[in-house]
Design a protein around this motif. Structure first.
Motif, mmCIF file in Angstrom:
data_model
loop_
_atom_site.group_PDB
_atom_site.id
_atom_site.type_symbol
_atom_site.label_atom_id
_atom_site.label_comp_id
_atom_site.label_asym_id
_atom_site.label_seq_id
_atom_site.Cartn_x
_atom_site.Cartn_y
_atom_site.Cartn_z
ATOM 1 N N GLY A 51 -6.470 8.997 1.246
ATOM 2 C CA GLY A 51 -6.464 10.096 2.189
ATOM 3 C C GLY A 51 -5.748 9.717 3.477
ATOM 4 N N ASN A 52 -5.960 8.498 3.918
ATOM 5 C CA ASN A 52 -5.295 8.029 5.124
ATOM 6 C C ASN A 52 -3.780 7.907 4.888
ATOM 7 O OD1 ASN A 52 -6.128 6.932 7.922
ATOM 8 N ND2 ASN A 52 -4.619 5.442 7.226
ATOM 9 N N TYR A 53 -3.404 7.482 3.689
ATOM 10 C CA TYR A 53 -1.977 7.399 3.327
ATOM 11 C C TYR A 53 -1.344 8.790 3.324
ATOM 12 C CZ TYR A 53 2.186 6.466 0.501
ATOM 13 O OH TYR A 53 3.486 6.383 0.039
ATOM 14 N N ARG A 54 -2.065 9.756 2.786
ATOM 15 C CA ARG A 54 -1.566 11.143 2.765
ATOM 16 C C ARG A 54 -1.357 11.670 4.194
ATOM 17 N NH1 ARG A 54 -6.252 14.224 0.922
ATOM 18 N NH2 ARG A 54 -6.830 13.783 3.073
ATOM 19 N N ASP A 55 -2.298 11.341 5.078
ATOM 20 C CA ASP A 55 -2.272 11.910 6.426
ATOM 21 C C ASP A 55 -1.377 11.144 7.396
ATOM 22 O OD1 ASP A 55 -4.100 13.740 5.448
ATOM 23 O OD2 ASP A 55 -5.845 12.673 6.239
ATOM 24 N N THR A 56 -1.236 9.840 7.197
ATOM 25 C CA THR A 56 -0.540 9.012 8.183
ATOM 26 C C THR A 56 0.597 8.182 7.614
ATOM 27 O OG1 THR A 56 -1.940 7.045 7.924
ATOM 28 C CG2 THR A 56 -2.743 8.787 9.400
ATOM 29 N N GLY A 57 0.686 8.087 6.281
ATOM 30 C CA GLY A 57 1.695 7.231 5.670
ATOM 31 C C GLY A 57 1.279 5.781 5.582
ATOM 32 N N GLN A 58 0.026 5.475 5.967
ATOM 33 C CA GLN A 58 -0.496 4.106 5.911
ATOM 34 C C GLN A 58 -1.765 4.069 5.056
ATOM 35 O OE1 GLN A 58 -0.862 3.443 10.283
ATOM 36 N NE2 GLN A 58 0.555 1.744 9.954
ATOM 37 N N SER A 59 -1.761 3.253 4.017
ATOM 38 C CA SER A 59 -2.963 3.129 3.192
ATOM 39 C C SER A 59 -3.965 2.150 3.801
ATOM 40 C CB SER A 59 -2.589 2.666 1.780
ATOM 41 O OG SER A 59 -1.932 1.411 1.823
ATOM 42 N N LEU A 60 -3.446 1.157 4.524
ATOM 43 C CA LEU A 60 -4.307 0.177 5.182
ATOM 44 C C LEU A 60 -3.682 -0.151 6.541
ATOM 45 C CD1 LEU A 60 -6.785 -1.636 5.067
ATOM 46 C CD2 LEU A 60 -5.441 -3.344 3.832
ATOM 47 N N PRO A 61 -4.048 0.607 7.586
ATOM 48 C CA PRO A 61 -3.447 0.409 8.902
ATOM 49 C C PRO A 61 -3.601 -1.022 9.408
ATOM 50 C CG PRO A 61 -4.723 2.441 8.849
ATOM 51 C CD PRO A 61 -5.023 1.707 7.571
ATOM 52 N N LYS A 62 -2.606 -1.473 10.177
ATOM 53 C CA LYS A 62 -2.639 -2.836 10.702
ATOM 54 C C LYS A 62 -3.876 -3.089 11.560
ATOM 55 C CE LYS A 62 2.358 -3.656 10.656
ATOM 56 N NZ LYS A 62 3.567 -3.965 11.476
ATOM 57 N N ASP A 63 -4.282 -2.082 12.332
ATOM 58 C CA ASP A 63 -5.454 -2.252 13.183
ATOM 59 C C ASP A 63 -6.720 -2.427 12.348
ATOM 60 O OD1 ASP A 63 -6.701 -2.199 15.897
ATOM 61 O OD2 ASP A 63 -7.663 -0.402 15.112
ATOM 62 N N SER A 64 -6.809 -1.691 11.248
ATOM 63 C CA SER A 64 -7.970 -1.831 10.353
ATOM 64 C C SER A 64 -8.000 -3.221 9.729
ATOM 65 C CB SER A 64 -7.926 -0.767 9.256
ATOM 66 O OG SER A 64 -8.097 0.529 9.774
#
Length: 373
Positions: A51-64
């Motif tokens: 869902g995060n990949y769909r919304d932001t283009g990132q599946s695992l954000p660097k900050d996470s």
């Protein structure tokens, strides 16, 4: 990172049913922590997943990822949605990325019967199964994750990888677990599951296992081909104790193990490395029932219990181990009378029903009377 009695947990609710099973899990863990006392834990919810990949283009954000790296443990619900994929057609699976990033080579998959659940096998010995599958989680066939090739639309290749370094640590972990289980009154036999009669990679896997076993002579060991292991998990699983195997074999056998105890909704897991560990239920994100409160959160609760016990063992915090054992005792107590029947077993108990029953049992338990005080 941890102080002497305070832990920070990175929480990835992920996709599908993830958030609806994570919220009650954190509440139950906090209740157990408060009940035992002597330590504390904070929970930092982080974005990742399909869902995060769909919304932001990132599946695992660097900050996470950075916050997870600084945490004392990672609690993960479920990630991935079948209709959201990378351009190459593979599913979004940040949980695999976490295994590789943190070197989480030991995938711990307990197979333990829960009182009150109808056993899948009708042999009386199947009512109290208690064995563990250790799945190597960074190599094997999964080493080709994202690296496989297709040539001229005529030939596809994925390469299996076994290394001495990871295998030695995997086997030492498994032998140590066998030793602990023997001290708890179990057989403690550690069985290497492979296909050494066919593949050089697995012959090497077995060779390294035998070398580490020779350095741990107080632990009984055995060998089993993977097809025989699958047979014996159905024929006489009560004879098994610790099975250690390659990544893909472990992926398959652990699902079989979950089937023996009632389904994926009852199967917890951990992926453990030298410094970090991720704890998550074995099931997926189940988007078909997401938002309907039908998901069984039991595996999530038991994964949380494993997390507390690992934190306690790693940091010498006996109270954390006690809290983990108390959560497991609460799950057993909630199901013990046989009235709590979840959807995968033909019943109607949903997320709220199971969560309420486990929380009620937890509040009623006396730690001193359940081997945790």
């Amino acid at each position: 990172m941890t102080s002497s009695n305070s832990f920070n947990v990175a929480v990835f609710p992920g996709d599908g049913i993830g958030e609806e099973i994570t919220k009650p899990c954190v509440e139950i863990l906090q209740e157990a922590i408060g009940k035992v006392g002597g330590f504390s834990a904070s929970f930092d919810w982080l974005p990742a997943g399909a869902g995060n990949y769909r919304d932001t283009g990132q599946s695992l954000p660097k900050d996470s990822m950075a916050k997870a790296a600084k945490s004392d443990a990672i609690l993960l619900a479920a990630m991935g949605l079948p209709d959201i994929r990378y351009p190459d057609g593979t599913e979004i699976s940040p949980q695999i990325d976490l295994r590789f990033e943190f070197g989480l080579y030991a995938g711990v998959r307990p197979v333990r019967s829960i009182p009150g659940l109808s056993p899948v096998l009708n042999n009386p010995d199947a009512h109290a199964l208690d064995f563990v599958i250790i799945r190597e989680s960074t190599e094997g066939l999964f080493a080709s994750h994202g690296k496989g090739t297709v040539t001229n639309d005529a030939e596809a290749r994925d390469t299996l990888l076994i290394t001495r370094d990871v295998s030695e640590r995997l086997f030492d972990f498994s032998l140590n677990l066998g030793r602990k289980r023997k001290n708890q009154g179990k057989s403690g036999v550690v069985t290497c599951v492979d296909k050494a009669n066919v593949f050089k990679s697995f012959a090497f896997f077995r060779k390294v296992f035998d070398e580490r076993a020779a350095l741990n002579k107080d632990v009984a060991t055995d060998h089993m081909y993977v097809d025989a292991a699958a047979l014996n998990m159905v024929r006489k699983p009560w004879d098994l104790d610790v099975l250690v195997t390659e990544n893909m074999f472990g992926d398959i056998l652990s699902d079989l193990g979950a089937g023996l105890i009632g389904g994926m909704g009852f199967a917890p897991s951990a992926d453990i490395g030298d410094e970090h560990a991720v704890f998550q239920p074995c099931h997926g994100s189940a988007p078909d029932i997401a938002g309907k409160k039908l998901a069984n959160p039991t595996a999530m609760f038991l994964s949380g219990a494993m997390m507390l016990e690992w934190l306690g063992d790693k940091h010498g915090c006996n109270e954390a181990e006690q809290a983990g054992a108390l959560v497991r005792a609460a799950v057993d107590a909630a199901f013990a009378n046989g009235d709590l029947i979840t959807g995968e077993l033909g019943g109607k108990a949903g997320t709220d029903d199971v969560s309420r029953a486990v929380m009620t049992a937890l509040k009623e338990l006396d730690p001193a009377q359940h081997g945790v005080g």
